[in-house]
Design a protein around this motif. Sequence first.
Motif, short mmCIF file in Angstrom:
data_model
loop_
_atom_site.label_atom_id
_atom_site.label_comp_id
_atom_site.label_asym_id
_atom_site.label_seq_id
_atom_site.Cartn_x
_atom_site.Cartn_y
_atom_site.Cartn_z
N THR A 78 57.59 47.59 38.86
CA THR A 78 56.91 47.73 40.16
C THR A 78 57.48 48.90 40.93
O THR A 78 56.73 49.66 41.58
CB THR A 78 57.06 46.44 40.97
N TRP A 96 56.14 52.16 39.50
CA TRP A 96 54.75 52.34 39.96
C TRP A 96 54.72 52.81 41.41
O TRP A 96 54.01 53.77 41.76
CB TRP A 96 54.00 51.01 39.82
N ALA A 97 55.47 52.15 42.29
CA ALA A 97 55.45 52.48 43.72
C ALA A 97 56.00 53.88 43.97
O ALA A 97 55.44 54.65 44.80
CB ALA A 97 56.27 51.44 44.50
N LEU A 126 48.53 43.19 44.70
CA LEU A 126 49.99 43.19 44.65
C LEU A 126 50.61 42.06 45.45
O LEU A 126 51.83 41.85 45.37
CB LEU A 126 50.52 44.55 45.13
N LEU A 148 52.76 39.81 43.32
CA LEU A 148 54.13 40.15 42.97
C LEU A 148 55.12 39.65 44.01
O LEU A 148 56.22 39.20 43.66
CB LEU A 148 54.26 41.66 42.79
N LEU A 197 52.78 43.20 32.53
CA LEU A 197 53.02 43.66 33.90
C LEU A 197 52.60 45.10 34.07
O LEU A 197 52.07 45.49 35.13
CB LEU A 197 54.50 43.48 34.25
N THR A 198 52.79 45.91 33.05
CA THR A 198 52.35 47.31 33.10
C THR A 198 50.85 47.38 33.31
O THR A 198 50.35 48.16 34.14
CB THR A 198 52.74 48.04 31.80
N LEU A 254 49.97 46.29 36.91
CA LEU A 254 50.31 47.29 37.93
C LEU A 254 49.40 48.51 37.88
O LEU A 254 49.04 49.05 38.93
CB LEU A 254 51.76 47.75 37.74
N TRP A 255 49.03 48.95 36.70
CA TRP A 255 48.36 50.24 36.55
C TRP A 255 46.86 50.15 36.32
O TRP A 255 46.18 51.19 36.27
CB TRP A 255 49.01 51.03 35.41
N GLU A 261 58.87 48.55 31.33
CA GLU A 261 58.83 47.08 31.27
C GLU A 261 59.73 46.55 30.16
O GLU A 261 60.45 45.56 30.35
CB GLU A 261 57.38 46.62 31.04
#
Length: 360
Positions: A93, A96-97, A128, A131, A290-291, A294-295, A348
Amino acid sequence: MVDAARALCIVVVTLWHWTLSVTHRTADGNLAMPNPIHAVPGGWLATWVLQIMPVFFLVGGYANLVGWQRAQARGTTAGRFVRSRLRRLLWPTAVWALIWLAGELIAAALPGSHRWMWEWFPGYLTPLWFLVVYGLLIAAVPITASLNARYGARVLAVLVLLIALGSVAHRGAGLTWAGWATAALVWLFCHQLGYAWRSWELGRRPPAQRLAVAGTGLAGLVGLTAVAGYPASMVATAGVESNIFPTNAAIASLAVFQLGLLVLITPAAERLLRRPAAWKPVVALNVGALTIFLWHMTAYLVVLWAYEGLGGTLPAEPTVGWWAQRWLWLVAPSVVMAVLVMLFVRVELAARRPRAKAGR
């Protein structure tokens, strides 16, 4: 079965956002992405299966309990366990952020006016919230797992009572804070149901007991939507009160119903998953779950920009032409998503590796 349920969650969330969002430009140039449930007769019924967020928490509860039990067997401290689980969540995360923030800062430094992402496309950030809530539940695992071990079903009963009281305070007395307190209790309840799934081995119970779980959840859903006035759709729908923001008792009932469906199909699903052709995609999806979460909206946004750049117009209603294009919004973001996974899945994977102990 739990791994398959997690993979299913990722697929449903991703495909729902890509193919079942009527993403369009508003009058001020912002991007909005309502869903077309209101335009599909009986479409609300599909949301009783496809509103998959409760399953995320059911799976999370199951997996966190397994991890906690293994940690206890190894003598791992509660703090070390929580840090390890949070690292798996927070490292991908954070990457990504940071990448998105860097892009925003570069765009802000360029000549001309700049609007931040949350100003023109808040829907990008909406998923999000999961999360944040899930991270808090991870932090509470040593406590909630201990309560489950000591009190079992009584914990669920207390949560049901508190959700009922919160619902009365919110819907009956109009107390806004009670609605958000109830939302927190609902997600805790879903996570605790995941403990029950694991502790009671619900997937291996006699068919009548598994059917009773699904029947209880279905009865709760019917009662809340047909009698108590909760919306029939389990996702936000134009012009209708949302069951998700804030999360309410209908979602708690949905979690019980969906858990019932999962345990009902467990024997057949486990037989199917013994076949490599069925199991390998599950493994592949779980490696980068999770990847992808997030994406996937980044992949979607890249295709949106390309589509508009080539002269395409985003319709504001689910017209015949909109439905005819669903294949495009499945294929094109999938291609971009594959590239993003290749770039970021290693983060990840690195977050899952146990850290070396001090002094080694």
